[in-house]
Design a protein around this motif. Structure first.
Motif, PDB file in Angstrom:
ATOM      1  N   PHE A  28      69.863  63.075 123.515  1.00 47.89           N
ATOM      2  CA  PHE A  28      69.129  63.181 122.254  1.00 47.89           C
ATOM      3  C   PHE A  28      69.873  63.903 121.125  1.00 47.89           C
ATOM      4  CE2 PHE A  28      65.320  62.992 125.211  1.00 47.89           C
ATOM      5  CZ  PHE A  28      65.144  61.643 125.014  1.00 47.89           C
ATOM      6  N   THR A  29      71.049  64.467 121.380  1.00 48.98           N
ATOM      7  CA  THR A  29      71.780  65.159 120.309  1.00 48.98           C
ATOM      8  C   THR A  29      72.252  64.166 119.257  1.00 48.98           C
ATOM      9  OG1 THR A  29      72.496  66.867 121.848  1.00 48.98           O
ATOM     10  CG2 THR A  29      73.736  66.653 119.797  1.00 48.98           C
ATOM     11  N   PHE A  30      72.941  63.126 119.697  1.00 43.49           N
ATOM     12  CA  PHE A  30      73.458  62.157 118.740  1.00 43.49           C
ATOM     13  C   PHE A  30      72.344  61.312 118.128  1.00 43.49           C
ATOM     14  CE2 PHE A  30      77.350  63.316 120.900  1.00 43.49           C
ATOM     15  CZ  PHE A  30      78.222  63.429 119.830  1.00 43.49           C
ATOM     16  N   LEU A  31      71.235  61.178 118.824  1.00 48.49           N
ATOM     17  CA  LEU A  31      70.085  60.498 118.237  1.00 48.49           C
ATOM     18  C   LEU A  31      69.586  61.273 117.024  1.00 48.49           C
ATOM     19  CD1 LEU A  31      67.925  58.262 118.362  1.00 48.49           C
ATOM     20  CD2 LEU A  31      66.600  59.802 119.829  1.00 48.49           C
ATOM     21  N   MET A  32      69.512  62.601 117.152  1.00 48.44           N
ATOM     22  CA  MET A  32      69.045  63.440 116.043  1.00 48.44           C
ATOM     23  C   MET A  32      70.034  63.386 114.873  1.00 48.44           C
ATOM     24  SD  MET A  32      66.199  64.533 117.193  1.00 48.44           S
ATOM     25  CE  MET A  32      65.976  63.240 118.373  1.00 48.44           C
ATOM     26  N   ILE A  33      71.324  63.435 115.173  1.00 50.63           N
ATOM     27  CA  ILE A  33      72.332  63.370 114.106  1.00 50.63           C
ATOM     28  C   ILE A  33      72.303  61.995 113.443  1.00 50.63           C
ATOM     29  CG2 ILE A  33      74.805  63.484 113.600  1.00 50.63           C
ATOM     30  CD1 ILE A  33      74.987  65.545 115.919  1.00 50.63           C
ATOM     31  N   GLY A  34      72.108  60.951 114.243  1.00 50.45           N
ATOM     32  CA  GLY A  34      71.999  59.595 113.681  1.00 50.45           C
ATOM     33  C   GLY A  34      70.782  59.457 112.776  1.00 50.45           C
ATOM     34  N   MET A  35      69.672  60.060 113.188  1.00 55.53           N
ATOM     35  CA  MET A  35      68.463  60.018 112.352  1.00 55.53           C
ATOM     36  C   MET A  35      68.686  60.793 111.052  1.00 55.53           C
ATOM     37  SD  MET A  35      66.419  58.062 113.924  1.00 55.53           S
ATOM     38  CE  MET A  35      64.912  58.327 113.044  1.00 55.53           C
ATOM     39  N   ALA A  36      69.389  61.919 111.149  1.00 50.45           N
ATOM     40  CA  ALA A  36      69.705  62.680 109.938  1.00 50.45           C
ATOM     41  C   ALA A  36      70.610  61.863 109.019  1.00 50.45           C
ATOM     42  CB  ALA A  36      70.368  64.000 110.314  1.00 50.45           C
ATOM     43  N   SER A  37      71.511  61.086 109.602  1.00 52.51           N
ATOM     44  CA  SER A  37      72.380  60.217 108.801  1.00 52.51           C
ATOM     45  C   SER A  37      71.565  59.159 108.074  1.00 52.51           C
ATOM     46  CB  SER A  37      73.423  59.545 109.690  1.00 52.51           C
ATOM     47  OG  SER A  37      74.256  60.504 110.288  1.00 52.51           O
ATOM     48  N   ILE A  38      70.496  58.710 108.699  1.00 49.20           N
ATOM     49  CA  ILE A  38      69.598  57.769 108.014  1.00 49.20           C
ATOM     50  C   ILE A  38      68.976  58.451 106.800  1.00 49.20           C
ATOM     51  CG2 ILE A  38      67.472  56.419 108.265  1.00 49.20           C
ATOM     52  CD1 ILE A  38      69.841  55.192 109.738  1.00 49.20           C
ATOM     53  N   GLY A  39      68.668  59.751 106.927  1.00 46.80           N
ATOM     54  CA  GLY A  39      68.179  60.509 105.765  1.00 46.80           C
ATOM     55  C   GLY A  39      69.210  60.543 104.656  1.00 46.80           C
ATOM     56  N   GLY A  40      70.485  60.737 105.020  1.00 47.44           N
ATOM     57  CA  GLY A  40      71.565  60.685 104.035  1.00 47.44           C
ATOM     58  C   GLY A  40      71.686  59.303 103.413  1.00 47.44           C
ATOM     59  N   LEU A  41      71.500  58.278 104.227  1.00 41.60           N
ATOM     60  CA  LEU A  41      71.555  56.890 103.746  1.00 41.60           C
ATOM     61  C   LEU A  41      70.452  56.633 102.718  1.00 41.60           C
ATOM     62  CD1 LEU A  41      72.510  53.875 104.031  1.00 41.60           C
ATOM     63  CD2 LEU A  41      70.808  53.690 105.839  1.00 41.60           C
ATOM     64  N   VAL A  42      69.247  57.071 103.034  1.00 40.52           N
ATOM     65  CA  VAL A  42      68.119  56.864 102.111  1.00 40.52           C
ATOM     66  C   VAL A  42      68.355  57.628 100.811  1.00 40.52           C
ATOM     67  CG1 VAL A  42      65.653  57.317 101.761  1.00 40.52           C
ATOM     68  CG2 VAL A  42      66.457  56.337 103.921  1.00 40.52           C
ATOM     69  N   SER A  43      68.849  58.865 100.910  1.00 37.44           N
ATOM     70  CA  SER A  43      69.096  59.635  99.691  1.00 37.44           C
ATOM     71  C   SER A  43      70.228  59.022  98.872  1.00 37.44           C
ATOM     72  CB  SER A  43      69.392  61.100 100.022  1.00 37.44           C
ATOM     73  OG  SER A  43      70.556  61.208 100.811  1.00 37.44           O
ATOM     74  N   SER A  44      71.179  58.363  99.539  1.00 39.19           N
ATOM     75  CA  SER A  44      72.261  57.680  98.817  1.00 39.19           C
ATOM     76  C   SER A  44      71.722  56.469  98.062  1.00 39.19           C
ATOM     77  CB  SER A  44      73.345  57.234  99.808  1.00 39.19           C
ATOM     78  OG  SER A  44      74.320  56.450  99.178  1.00 39.19           O
ATOM     79  N   ILE A  45      70.846  55.731  98.729  1.00 41.12           N
ATOM     80  CA  ILE A  45      70.276  54.537  98.095  1.00 41.12           C
ATOM     81  C   ILE A  45      69.430  54.908  96.883  1.00 41.12           C
ATOM     82  CG2 ILE A  45      68.623  52.652  98.465  1.00 41.12           C
ATOM     83  CD1 ILE A  45      69.723  52.452 101.322  1.00 41.12           C
ATOM     84  N   THR A  46      68.784  56.078  96.933  1.00 43.97           N
ATOM     85  CA  THR A  46      67.957  56.498  95.803  1.00 43.97           C
ATOM     86  C   THR A  46      68.795  57.023  94.642  1.00 43.97           C
ATOM     87  OG1 THR A  46      67.643  58.707  96.723  1.00 43.97           O
ATOM     88  CG2 THR A  46      65.974  57.045  97.261  1.00 43.97           C
ATOM     89  N   GLY A  47      70.106  57.159  94.841  1.00 41.94           N
ATOM     90  CA  GLY A  47      70.979  57.544  93.741  1.00 41.94           C
ATOM     91  C   GLY A  47      71.268  59.020  93.620  1.00 41.94           C
ATOM     92  N   LEU A  48      70.925  59.813  94.612  1.00 41.74           N
ATOM     93  CA  LEU A  48      71.225  61.243  94.557  1.00 41.74           C
ATOM     94  C   LEU A  48      72.733  61.469  94.656  1.00 41.74           C
ATOM     95  CD1 LEU A  48      68.426  62.687  96.868  1.00 41.74           C
ATOM     96  CD2 LEU A  48      68.583  62.856  94.386  1.00 41.74           C
ATOM     97  N   PRO A  49      73.224  62.571  94.084  1.00 40.88           N
ATOM     98  CA  PRO A  49      74.660  62.851  94.180  1.00 40.88           C
ATOM     99  C   PRO A  49      75.060  63.136  95.627  1.00 40.88           C
ATOM    100  CG  PRO A  49      73.510  64.631  93.039  1.00 40.88           C
ATOM    101  CD  PRO A  49      72.514  63.551  93.276  1.00 40.88           C
ATOM    102  N   VAL A  50      76.346  62.987  95.921  1.00 43.96           N
ATOM    103  CA  VAL A  50      76.856  63.136  97.289  1.00 43.96           C
ATOM    104  C   VAL A  50      76.529  64.512  97.855  1.00 43.96           C
ATOM    105  CG1 VAL A  50      78.946  63.148  98.709  1.00 43.96           C
ATOM    106  CG2 VAL A  50      78.674  61.427  96.941  1.00 43.96           C
ATOM    107  N   TRP A  51      76.648  65.565  97.042  1.00 44.40           N
ATOM    108  CA  TRP A  51      76.360  66.907  97.559  1.00 44.40           C
ATOM    109  C   TRP A  51      74.914  67.013  98.030  1.00 44.40           C
ATOM    110  CZ3 TRP A  51      72.562  69.803  95.371  1.00 44.40           C
ATOM    111  CH2 TRP A  51      72.173  69.493  94.063  1.00 44.40           C
ATOM    112  N   ALA A  52      73.997  66.346  97.322  1.00 43.25           N
ATOM    113  CA  ALA A  52      72.586  66.375  97.702  1.00 43.25           C
ATOM    114  C   ALA A  52      72.354  65.557  98.985  1.00 43.25           C
ATOM    115  CB  ALA A  52      71.715  65.838  96.571  1.00 43.25           C
ATOM    116  N   GLN A  53      73.084  64.443  99.109  1.00 44.03           N
ATOM    117  CA  GLN A  53      72.978  63.620 100.308  1.00 44.03           C
ATOM    118  C   GLN A  53      73.405  64.419 101.539  1.00 44.03           C
ATOM    119  OE1 GLN A  53      75.209  59.959  99.755  1.00 44.03           O
ATOM    120  NE2 GLN A  53      74.602  59.882  97.593  1.00 44.03           N
ATOM    121  N   VAL A  54      74.515  65.122 101.407  1.00 43.43           N
ATOM    122  CA  VAL A  54      75.025  65.933 102.519  1.00 43.43           C
ATOM    123  C   VAL A  54      74.039  67.047 102.855  1.00 43.43           C
ATOM    124  CG1 VAL A  54      76.873  67.514 103.221  1.00 43.43           C
ATOM    125  CG2 VAL A  54      77.435  65.372 102.052  1.00 43.43           C
TER     126      VAL A  54
END
Length: 152
Positions: A28-54
């Motif tokens: 479940f460790t990489f599952l959690m990191i993968g899910m967090a990456s989906i959060g970064g993906l969604v924030s990228s699609i919404t147009g937030l700056p890279v620092w905010a995505q990270v």
């Protein structure tokens, strides 16, 4: 060309890699990191700056790892289901004799479809089981299944 507009691709690749690694590790460790990456993906699609995505992905990873993962692991271990693998999974498995036994040795096909060379257990009366006779695996010695006739 602004590389920030393609950050969603990086997030998607990171998520996919994490999900693939999770399928191998199953902890479940990489599952959690993968899910967090989906959060970064969604924030990228919404147009937030890279620092905010990270920042969003890091916060999501931290929360998921600290709050969700322990609950999932606890639930998994509470289920009481023991998932035997390898040789342990074969012990007690039923099967049937598929090749004539000669002097206590022959071939069996187990209920999972595996074909094994087999030897009659020394704990039973010495005899040669007939083809089609039901058996149960009591031990594995190397590449040989030690079997006993099944109780009728």
């Amino acid at each position: 060309m602004d590389l920030a507009q393609y950050a969603w691709i990086v997030w998607l690749v990171v998520a996919l890699i994490c999900f693939i690694i999770e399928m191998v590790t199953l902890e479940f460790t990489f599952l959690m990191i993968g899910m967090a990456s989906i959060g970064g993906l969604v924030s990228s699609i919404t147009g937030l700056p890279v620092w905010a995505q990270v920042l969003i992905a890091a916060a999501a990873a931290l929360l998921l790892l600290l709050l969700v993962r322990p609950k999932l692991l606890q639930r998994l271990h509470e289920s009481g289901e023991l998932n035997l693998q390898g040789v342990d999974a074969l012990l007690g498995m039923a099967g049937e004799v598929t090749r004539t036994f000669v002097r206590g040795a022959g071939e069996v096909t187990l209920s999972n479809g595996d074909v094994w060379t087999a030897r009659l257990s020394p704990a039973v009366q010495p005899r040669d089981p007939d083809v089609g006779e039901r058996i149960v695996v009591t031990a594995i010695e190397g590449a040989t299944a030690i079997i006993v006739p099944a109780q009728r």
